[in-house]
Design a protein around this motif. Structure first.
Motif, short mmCIF file in Angstrom:
data_model
loop_
_atom_site.label_atom_id
_atom_site.label_comp_id
_atom_site.label_asym_id
_atom_site.label_seq_id
_atom_site.Cartn_x
_atom_site.Cartn_y
_atom_site.Cartn_z
N PRO A 1 0.82 -1.21 0.00
CA PRO A 1 0.00 0.00 0.00
C PRO A 1 0.86 1.27 0.00
O PRO A 1 1.95 1.27 0.56
CB PRO A 1 -0.79 -0.08 1.31
N SER A 2 0.36 2.29 -0.65
CA SER A 2 1.08 3.56 -0.70
C SER A 2 0.12 4.72 -0.44
O SER A 2 -0.86 4.83 -1.14
CB SER A 2 1.72 3.73 -2.09
N PRO A 3 0.29 5.53 0.59
CA PRO A 3 1.38 5.41 1.56
C PRO A 3 1.23 4.16 2.42
O PRO A 3 0.12 3.67 2.61
CB PRO A 3 1.23 6.67 2.42
N PHE A 4 2.35 3.66 2.91
CA PHE A 4 2.33 2.48 3.77
C PHE A 4 2.21 2.95 5.22
O PHE A 4 3.10 3.61 5.75
CB PHE A 4 3.60 1.67 3.55
N ILE A 5 1.07 2.66 5.83
CA ILE A 5 0.87 2.95 7.26
C ILE A 5 0.84 1.58 7.95
O ILE A 5 -0.11 0.83 7.77
CB ILE A 5 -0.46 3.69 7.51
N ASP A 6 1.86 1.30 8.70
CA ASP A 6 2.03 -0.05 9.25
C ASP A 6 0.90 -0.41 10.22
O ASP A 6 0.76 0.18 11.28
CB ASP A 6 3.38 -0.11 9.97
N PRO A 7 0.09 -1.42 9.87
CA PRO A 7 -1.01 -1.81 10.75
C PRO A 7 -0.55 -2.61 11.98
O PRO A 7 -1.35 -2.86 12.88
CB PRO A 7 -1.88 -2.70 9.84
N THR A 8 0.72 -2.99 12.01
CA THR A 8 1.17 -3.83 13.13
C THR A 8 1.75 -3.03 14.30
O THR A 8 2.24 -3.59 15.26
CB THR A 8 2.23 -4.86 12.65
N ILE A 9 1.70 -1.69 14.21
CA ILE A 9 2.18 -0.87 15.33
C ILE A 9 1.02 -0.63 16.30
O ILE A 9 0.01 -0.06 15.90
CB ILE A 9 2.73 0.49 14.85
N PRO A 10 1.14 -1.07 17.55
CA PRO A 10 0.02 -0.88 18.50
C PRO A 10 -0.01 0.56 19.03
O PRO A 10 0.22 0.81 20.21
CB PRO A 10 0.32 -1.89 19.62
N VAL A 11 -0.35 1.49 18.13
CA VAL A 11 -0.24 2.93 18.46
C VAL A 11 -1.07 3.34 19.67
O VAL A 11 -0.76 4.32 20.34
CB VAL A 11 -0.65 3.84 17.27
#
Ligand code: ADP
Ligand code: MG
Ligand code: MG
Ligand code: MG
Ligand code: MG
Ligand code: MG
Length: 644
Positions: free
Chosen positions: A222-232
């Motif tokens: 995906p672009s932009p790549f927003i990492d879904p694995t970061i537990p923000v």
């Protein structure tokens, strides 16, 4: 275990109070060493490598390759084995180069480090011994592992900190020392030094370390790549807010803990010079080679379960121990801190230290941050400006770990405070003074290289660097270029396939003839951009001739009397280096990237799944055992004399 003094580590708030104490006594300790050994001549070449391993534990049912956290048990068993073996060796009078290798702890609790049991000499017999010694280390390690474990030499572990299970046993990714989103504290070597380093770096900095590696944009990323694995949204520690507050960048792989960097494996070479002046010269001459050999050994294409758009580990480690405060990073005006500091304490060197005939002031062209009081202590004691600057620069740093039992020392006989600062300046080169009372000479360490998958490759790079030092000394080679250009090369070395696609600043005339450093020639005309193949293999014709490092070493070897077997083996090593530089063979990073992207389970979304990682690590194990060199590993090792 060397520098890992035992005792009670102080928390950061206490360490801070002792910072000046450690620095002043550290320099006093250095001055004792310097006074005792600065005039000592005639040490012989002794040298040794350090190889770092990751112990993997296979879960064959689930097809997962995990990082084994059994380091303490493994090292205990290895040490018992070594003690037993040493007794036998002593009784039988075994030759130094046949003595059992030594294992050392490392930061990650899945890591091992091994060195030869005795430093090598300059003899060609010993050169031939290097690969065997590395093989022996791996064999000994394997004998002390479980049947489902194996010691791989991967520079970065593709799934360290990725979602799901990546350690054996599993621990949830939390812990008070690192406060990471991704790595459990149980991943850290439990010896007090390591969790304390981790916690104190975070506390000194005032936030978690923040490492952002550009993600490799594949066809379906995906672009932009927003990492879904970061537990923000996690809210366990105050630092959990860091990611939301801007620490985690879009289009990047975000990492927040020391383990991501110090959990990497490298290949380091230390050698002893005949005296301090030769050591200083070799330090300077090898410095411009550090980015070249970083690029050539590139082996780190994947991080936290994603393919990255870079191939090397160096800037990840730099970020992973970056203890600079916001003031020191120039984000806030200086109030509490003393200096704005351009680099992490893990980074490339900032100054040359030799002052031979080939040196020009213009080479030290980056502003050196110095502690003036330290500089004065050194110059008052008679240390020359160049060396005083070097230490006044290293000693701008605070100690990170101080053991309460070791605050007061006998400065005439200890180097503990000196080493505290010196050995937490993790730079591309390290200038190592003799340990007090040891008889060891002045040594230089070459630290930029990434570990390679096979012992053959590691032996090749280790031996090549050592041969280069011989060539530098006997041909009086001159590799100087402005240190800012070395830094530019360092940056470029990280780029994906830098070996093939990038050019590096390199000196045009490496023969240090008198006229070649005449002040008439502007420094900018002493160097130009070269391809990796030009630097390593040379270039003929069109007025831009360059001899090439491999031909230089070959011509040096031509003058030696070496038996045929030895020369053949050395040629095999040089063939590897030459072909890596020309692109005929690829780097480990490029090979791994290709393996991952060619895997049937890969979805072209940059994700290195547990299944892909398992198959990759299994294949790496095969390569390590000499299998598949002309098969799956052909682009990396094809056609080479691996099987002896
Ligand atoms: P460090 O981790 O501080 O760099 P190590 O002890 O792990 O140091 O590794 C040092 C390397 O230096 C080893 O390969 C060792 O064989 C080698 N070595 C030991 N003694 C000498 C010496 N006198 N001169 C040069 N190298 C040496
Ligand atoms: Mg070591
Ligand atoms: Mg197991
Ligand atoms: Mg190490
Ligand atoms: Mg080392
Ligand atoms: Mg060490």
């Amino acid at each position: 275990m060397g520098l890992l003094s035992l005792g009670t580590p102080l928390p950061w708030k206490e360490v801070e109070k002792y910072a000046s104490h450690v620095r002043e006594h550290g320099i006093t300790q250095f001055l004792h060493i310097w006074n005792n050994t600065k005039d000592k001549k005639g040490n012989i070449l002794l040298w040794g490598d350090e190889v770092e391993y990751m112990v993997v534990s296979y879960d064959d049912e689930k097809k997962n390759a995990l990082l084994s956290l059994r380091q303490a048990q493994i090292l205990h068993d290895l040490e018992e084995n070594e003690i037993k073996q040493r007794k036998i060796e002593d009784a039988e009078g075994v030759e130094p180069n046949q003595r059992i290798p030594t294992f050392h702890p490392e930061y990650g609790r899945y890591m091992l480090e091994a060195t030869p049991g005795y430093p090598y000499t300059a003899s060609f017999d010993d050169l031939l011994n290097v690969e065997r010694n590395m093989e022996r280390r791996r064999t000994i390690a394997i004998a002390n592992l479980l049947p489902n474990e194996f010691p791989v030499t991967l520079a970065s572990y593709p799934r360290l900190g990725a979602p799901g299970q990546f350690t054996d046993p599993y621990y949830p990714p939390t812990g008070p020392a690192s406060r990471s989103f991704f790595l459990p504290d149980e991943l850290i070597n439990p010896h007090a030094r390591f969790p304390t380093l981790t916690a104190n770096i975070r506390e000194r900095r005032g936030s978690k370390v923040a490492i952002n590696v550009p993600i490799f944009k594949d066809e379906k990323t995906p672009s932009p790549f927003i990492d879904p694995t970061i537990p923000v949204d996690r809210d366990l520690y105050p630092e959990d807010a860091n990611a939301k507050d801007g620490a985690a960048l879009a289009d990047h792989i975000y990492m927040d803990s020391m383990g991501f960097g110090m959990g990497c494996c490298c290949l380091q070479i230390t050698f002893q010079a005949t005296d301090i002046d030769e050591a200083r010269r070799l330090y300077d001459q090898l410095a411009p080679l550090s980015p070249i050999f970083l690029a050539l050994t590139a082996a780190s294409p994947a991080w936290r379960g994603y393919l990255s758009d870079q191939d090397c580990r160096w800037n990840v480690i730099a970020g992973s121990v970056d203890d600079r405060t916001e003031e020191e990073r120039g984000l806030k005006p200086l109030q509490k801190n003393r200096f704005v500091i351009p680099k992490s304490r893990y980074d490339s060197i900032d100054c040359y230290i030799s002052r031979g005939a080939e040196y020009r002031e213009e080479y030290n062209d980056i502003e050196l941050v110095k502690d003036d009081e330290i500089k004065k202590m050194l110059t008052d004691a008679g240390v020359d400006d160049a060396l005083a600057n070097h230490y006044a620069h290293l000693f701008i740093r605070d100690p990170i770990v101080v053991f309460s039992e070791l605050v007061n020392q006998d400065d005439a006989n200890s180097s503990d405070h000196f080493e505290n600062i010196q050995s937490t300046n993790w730079q591309t080169m390290r200038f190592k003074p003799p340990p007090p009372g040891s008889g060891i000479g002045w040594r230089v360490e070459f630290r930029s290289m990434e570990i390679q998958i096979t012992d053959f490759e590691n032996a090749a790079f280790a031996i090549f660097i050592v041969l280069l030092t011989r060539v530098i000394l006997s041909y009086k080679l001159n590799f100087y270029l402005p240190i800012s250009k070395v830094d530019e090369n360092m940056k470029v070395a990280h780029y994906r396939d830098a070996v093939l696609n990038e050019k590096f600043y390199f000196r045009k005339d490496v023969f240090a003839r008198e006229e070649s450093h005449s002040e008439e020639v502007p420094v900018e005309e002493e160097y130009r951009l070269m391809t990796m193949s030009e630097i390593i293999n040379g270039k003929k014709g069109d007025g831009e001739e360059f001899p090439g490092l491999v031909p230089l070493v070959q011509s040096y070897l031509d003058r030696m009397s070496i038996d045929v077997d030895t020369r053949c083996r050395l040629n095999a090593y040089m063939e590897l280096i030459s072909k890596r530089a020309s692109g005929e063979l690829c780097t480990a990073a490029s090979w791994m990237r290709g393996f991952i992207r060619g895997h049937e389970a890969y979805k072209f979304d940059s994700v290195v799944s547990a299944e892909i990682n398992y198959d990759l690590v299994k294949m790496v194990e095969k390569l390590t055992k000499g299998e598949e060199w002309d098969g799956v590993g052909a682009s990396l090792l094809g056609g080479l004399a691996g099987g002896r």
